[in-house]
Structure formats: C-alpha cells, structure tokens
Design a protein around this motif. Structure first.
Motif, PDB file in Angstrom:
ATOM      1  N   PRO A 150      -2.155 103.266   8.405  1.00 46.38           N
ATOM      2  CA  PRO A 150      -0.767 103.695   8.346  1.00 46.38           C
ATOM      3  C   PRO A 150       0.179 102.575   7.992  1.00 46.38           C
ATOM      4  N   VAL A 151      -0.103 101.352   8.457  1.00 44.99           N
ATOM      5  CA  VAL A 151       0.782 100.243   8.134  1.00 44.99           C
ATOM      6  C   VAL A 151       0.721  99.937   6.644  1.00 44.99           C
ATOM      7  N   ALA A 152      -0.491  99.880   6.097  1.00 45.44           N
ATOM      8  CA  ALA A 152      -0.637  99.583   4.678  1.00 45.44           C
ATOM      9  C   ALA A 152       0.028 100.644   3.832  1.00 45.44           C
ATOM     10  N   GLY A 153      -0.121 101.889   4.231  1.00 49.46           N
ATOM     11  CA  GLY A 153       0.489 102.968   3.469  1.00 49.46           C
ATOM     12  C   GLY A 153       1.990 102.857   3.437  1.00 49.46           C
ATOM     13  N   LEU A 154       2.575 102.531   4.596  1.00 44.35           N
ATOM     14  CA  LEU A 154       4.018 102.396   4.643  1.00 44.35           C
ATOM     15  C   LEU A 154       4.473 101.199   3.842  1.00 44.35           C
ATOM     16  N   ALA A 155       3.714 100.107   3.922  1.00 44.85           N
ATOM     17  CA  ALA A 155       4.087  98.921   3.169  1.00 44.85           C
ATOM     18  C   ALA A 155       4.083  99.219   1.673  1.00 44.85           C
ATOM     19  N   ALA A 156       3.078  99.977   1.226  1.00 44.16           N
ATOM     20  CA  ALA A 156       2.985 100.299  -0.191  1.00 44.16           C
ATOM     21  C   ALA A 156       4.183 101.117  -0.650  1.00 44.16           C
ATOM     22  N   ARG A 208       9.213  89.797  -2.427  1.00 39.29           N
ATOM     23  CA  ARG A 208      10.287  89.737  -1.442  1.00 39.29           C
ATOM     24  C   ARG A 208       9.728  89.584  -0.035  1.00 39.29           C
ATOM     25  N   ASP A 209      10.538  88.988   0.843  1.00 36.96           N
ATOM     26  CA  ASP A 209      10.160  88.856   2.241  1.00 36.96           C
ATOM     27  C   ASP A 209       9.917  90.238   2.841  1.00 36.96           C
ATOM     28  N   ARG A 210       8.835  90.354   3.622  1.00 28.21           N
ATOM     29  CA  ARG A 210       8.494  91.645   4.222  1.00 28.21           C
ATOM     30  C   ARG A 210       8.723  91.611   5.729  1.00 28.21           C
ATOM     31  N   ILE A 211       9.371  92.655   6.225  1.00 26.74           N
ATOM     32  CA  ILE A 211       9.738  92.772   7.632  1.00 26.74           C
ATOM     33  C   ILE A 211       9.176  94.070   8.168  1.00 26.74           C
ATOM     34  N   ALA A 212       8.519  94.002   9.322  1.00 27.89           N
ATOM     35  CA  ALA A 212       8.010  95.206   9.977  1.00 27.89           C
ATOM     36  C   ALA A 212       9.098  95.776  10.886  1.00 27.89           C
ATOM     37  N   VAL A 213       9.327  97.075  10.759  1.00 36.96           N
ATOM     38  CA  VAL A 213      10.328  97.748  11.585  1.00 36.96           C
ATOM     39  C   VAL A 213       9.631  98.888  12.312  1.00 36.96           C
ATOM     40  N   SER A 214       9.467  98.741  13.621  1.00 37.30           N
ATOM     41  CA  SER A 214       8.749  99.716  14.435  1.00 37.30           C
ATOM     42  C   SER A 214       9.736 100.548  15.238  1.00 37.30           C
ATOM     43  N   PHE A 215       9.842 101.837  14.867  1.00 36.96           N
ATOM     44  CA  PHE A 215      10.730 102.746  15.575  1.00 36.96           C
ATOM     45  C   PHE A 215       9.951 103.527  16.639  1.00 36.96           C
ATOM     46  N   HIS A 216      10.634 103.858  17.703  1.00 35.30           N
ATOM     47  CA  HIS A 216      10.025 104.592  18.819  1.00 35.30           C
ATOM     48  C   HIS A 216       9.362 105.888  18.370  1.00 35.30           C
ATOM     49  N   GLU A 261      11.778  93.583   1.650  1.00 30.55           N
ATOM     50  CA  GLU A 261      10.833  94.693   1.765  1.00 30.55           C
ATOM     51  C   GLU A 261      10.662  95.028   3.245  1.00 30.55           C
ATOM     52  N   VAL A 262      10.723  96.296   3.592  1.00 27.65           N
ATOM     53  CA  VAL A 262      10.525  96.695   4.976  1.00 27.65           C
ATOM     54  C   VAL A 262       9.359  97.670   5.083  1.00 27.65           C
ATOM     55  N   VAL A 305       3.698  89.725   7.869  1.00 30.11           N
ATOM     56  CA  VAL A 305       5.139  89.955   7.865  1.00 30.11           C
ATOM     57  C   VAL A 305       5.856  88.701   8.341  1.00 30.11           C
ATOM     58  N   LYS A 306       7.107  88.569   7.949  1.00 26.07           N
ATOM     59  CA  LYS A 306       7.879  87.379   8.302  1.00 26.07           C
ATOM     60  C   LYS A 306       8.875  87.615   9.426  1.00 26.07           C
ATOM     61  N   GLY A 307       8.960  88.838   9.898  1.00 23.37           N
ATOM     62  CA  GLY A 307       9.860  89.156  10.997  1.00 23.37           C
ATOM     63  C   GLY A 307       9.629  90.573  11.469  1.00 23.37           C
ATOM     64  N   VAL A 308      10.127  90.884  12.674  1.00 23.88           N
ATOM     65  CA  VAL A 308       9.896  92.196  13.279  1.00 23.88           C
ATOM     66  C   VAL A 308      11.198  92.715  13.899  1.00 23.88           C
ATOM     67  N   ILE A 309      11.498  93.984  13.626  1.00 26.37           N
ATOM     68  CA  ILE A 309      12.549  94.718  14.328  1.00 26.37           C
ATOM     69  C   ILE A 309      11.855  95.808  15.128  1.00 26.37           C
ATOM     70  N   LEU A 310      12.190  95.933  16.400  1.00 31.05           N
ATOM     71  CA  LEU A 310      11.469  96.828  17.294  1.00 31.05           C
ATOM     72  C   LEU A 310      12.416  97.684  18.120  1.00 31.05           C
ATOM     73  N   ALA A 311      12.181  99.000  18.101  1.00 32.46           N
ATOM     74  CA  ALA A 311      12.818  99.918  19.044  1.00 32.46           C
ATOM     75  C   ALA A 311      11.719 100.399  19.975  1.00 32.46           C
ATOM     76  N   PRO A 312      11.489  99.724  21.100  1.00 30.78           N
ATOM     77  CA  PRO A 312      10.301  99.974  21.920  1.00 30.78           C
ATOM     78  C   PRO A 312      10.336 101.301  22.663  1.00 30.78           C
ATOM     79  N   THR A 313       9.180 101.952  22.688  1.00 27.88           N
ATOM     80  CA  THR A 313       9.054 103.195  23.448  1.00 27.88           C
ATOM     81  C   THR A 313       9.294 102.962  24.931  1.00 27.88           C
ATOM     82  N   ASP A 314       8.732 101.887  25.456  1.00 20.53           N
ATOM     83  CA  ASP A 314       8.833 101.586  26.886  1.00 20.53           C
ATOM     84  C   ASP A 314       9.389 100.182  27.068  1.00 20.53           C
TER      85      ASP A 314
END
Length: 317
Positions: free
Chosen positions: A17-23, A30-38, A62-63, A87-96
């Motif tokens: 799933p991560v690779a698919g979203l990245a694609a 460009r710099d790639r940032i992972a953004v994990s939403f709850h 790139e996100v 990835v070079k950075g992370v934005i997180l909206a944590p479930t818990d």
C-alpha cells in the motif's frame, strides 16, 4: 544490519500500500514526505488530503498519503515501511495518543523531522511538535453556548469520539470542565462513545433515547459532525423535537444543516490551515534545517449568525 532486517519484516506487510500511494504521487527527484492519516473514511481527513496535495504541488514536494484505517498497528507498520523507502520527513495524525509512540521513536532515531497534525502523540522519546486546534477550548466553547442559550439549565447527552484519540480526550475534558463551572442545572444525563461514526451516532442516540424514556434531553453534544448527523436522524425517526444538536468540524453538510436550522452549531478547526502549516514546517526543516514548532489554532463556534466565518462555506450546496 539488524535494524534493516527488522524493518524488512515490517515492509513485507506494509510495502504494497505504501508503494502504491507513493507511485500515485511520484514527483521525480523531489523530496518525499510520508503523511499518515488516522482514517481516510472520515470526511475530515478527506479534506485534509485534498489540501495537502494542493500545498505539496505549490511547495514542489512529493507526498505519500497513508491510510491508517483507524488501526494503530497498521499505522505503525506503514511508518516503518516508509522509513525503509527513504522518506525525508513524516506528518502523522495518530489513531491513538500513546500507541504510535514506538513508531514515532523510530522516526526520531533516524533524526528525521516529524510533526503531528490534528491529534497529538504522548510517550515518545523526545517532544514532537503538533499543529492542531485547541480541542479543550473547543469543548468549552460548546458548553458556553449551551449556557448562553439555555440560562435556566439543560439536560445534555454527550457523544464522545474514539477512545484513545487525543481529539476525543481533549474535547471531553473541555466539555466537562465547562459543565463543572456552569453548575448543577446543566446535567450530563448520558455519555457514550460513537467512534466518530454517523452510523454509531444513530444507534447510540436511539439507545440513549430509549433508556431515558419520556425524559428527553435538551441538548445532544456530539464531538464531531458525523456523530451529530446520526443523532439528528435518531431524533427524527423517534419524533423528538426541540433538542439542540451540536457538532464539531464545520463540514459543508453541517453548515447546510445549520443554515436550515436542523443543527444548532458546529466548531471550526480549520483543517486546511492545519495540514498546510504542518507541511510547510516539514519542508522548511528538510530544506533549511528549520526547527519544528507547535501551532495551536483557535477554534470558532459556527452558528446561523456566524456562518460567514466558516472555512468551507463555499462548498455548501
């Protein structure tokens, strides 16, 4: 080598799933940032994703948007897999508020910038900057509106969000602090989680109305708009009128219901400002080494009288 081997196990479960979203968001060099939403099933995070993608294009980054599906284990595995992918950075909206601390610690161990949005994290090995609405203040504002509009007192039903979510914890805290200040004429006659869900808002409210018998509430205070919509439907099917329903998020559907009088208020927490601010900070940290700082966004009560201040008013049909 040991660390990479451990992550390879995580990658086996989460890389697809991560690779698919990245694609989907590929941006060349460009710099790639992972953004994990709850949970991308929630309208609030759908809006955040849209605003995120627009800001990412403006900033030239790139996100990779990761859907936690309200599952802390999946969210943790997604973050570990994103680290393996570089990835070079992370934005997180944590479930818990606590369960994501080990994954956050993995990011911190790599000396990568990380910031939480909408929902904070606790128990990490170092402080993590947070961009979000002041949810305690939002809860207080809802009760203060009740006190102003019902000076003789009120019987209140409280529909809380997902247990463990910092948003739910903080909104509940604000509600209860304000109720204690308001005095005994403002009584909490029922309190139950409906997990941010419209369907559960409906069934929980139906059950509460049944348990209260002929003694109906004056107010249903729901900690997000979706639960409020479920409560409105429960009241409609039960033939109960005269109950003020309060929500939180200022979604276009809620704004339309406020305009029509079906809903009393919602609370604006500016999802666009939250995610754009978080992304700008992460990009600044990656490119210039800028420090990440917490930003608290003041919530605003939206009623029929203040609809013009709603961020998404132009989306109301």
């Amino acid at each position: 080598m040991v660390r990479l081997s451990r992550r390879s196990l995580v990658l086996a479960a989460a890389v697809l799933p991560v690779a698919g979203l990245a694609a989907c968001n590929r941006g060349g060099g460009r710099d790639r940032i992972a953004v994990s939403f709850h949970n991308m099933a929630e309208p609030f995070f759908v809006v955040m994703r849209r605003e995120l993608m627009d800001e990412a294009e403006t900033l030239g980054v790139e996100v990779s948007v990761l859907d936690g599906q309200a599952n802390s284990a999946k969210q943790s595995a997604d973050i570990e897999a994103a680290l393996v992918q570089g990835v070079k950075g992370v934005i997180l909206a944590p479930t818990d508020v606590n369960a994501l601390a080990p994954a956050v610690n993995s990011v911190l161990k790599e000396s990568l910038p990380i910031i939480t949005v909408d929902r904070r994290i606790e128990g990490a090995s170092a402080p993590v900057a947070h961009v979000g609405a002041d949810n305690v203040a939002g809860g207080r504002l809802m009760v203060e509106w009740i006190v102003r509009t019902r000076p003789q007192g009120a019987r209140i039903v409280l529909l809380t969000g997902q247990p463990g979510s910092s948003s739910a914890i903080d909104r509940t805290r604000g509600v209860k602090e304000a109720l204690a200040k308001a005095g005994p004429s403002y009584a909490l006659v029922a309190e139950q989680s409906a997990n941010w869900s419209r369907d559960q808002g409906l069934t929980v409210t139906q059950n509460i109305l049944t348990s209260l018998g002929g003694s109906r509430p004056d107010v249903i205070l729901a900690e997000n708009d979706d639960m409020a919509f479920g409560a409105i439907e429960a009241l409609r099917t039960a033939g109960v009128t005269g109950v003020s329903v309060l929500g939180f998020d200022a979604t276009p559907e809620a704004l339309g219901m406020i305009r029509s009088g079906a809903m009393a208020l919602t609370v604006e927490q500016s999802p666009s400002r939250q995610i754009r601010t978080a992304l700008r900070q992460i990009v600044g940290s990656i490119r210039d080494g800028g420090a990440l700082t917490s930003v608290s966004i003041e919530p605003v009560v939206i009623t029929r009288e203040t609809l013009s201040s709603a961020e998404r008013l132009n989306e109301v049909a």
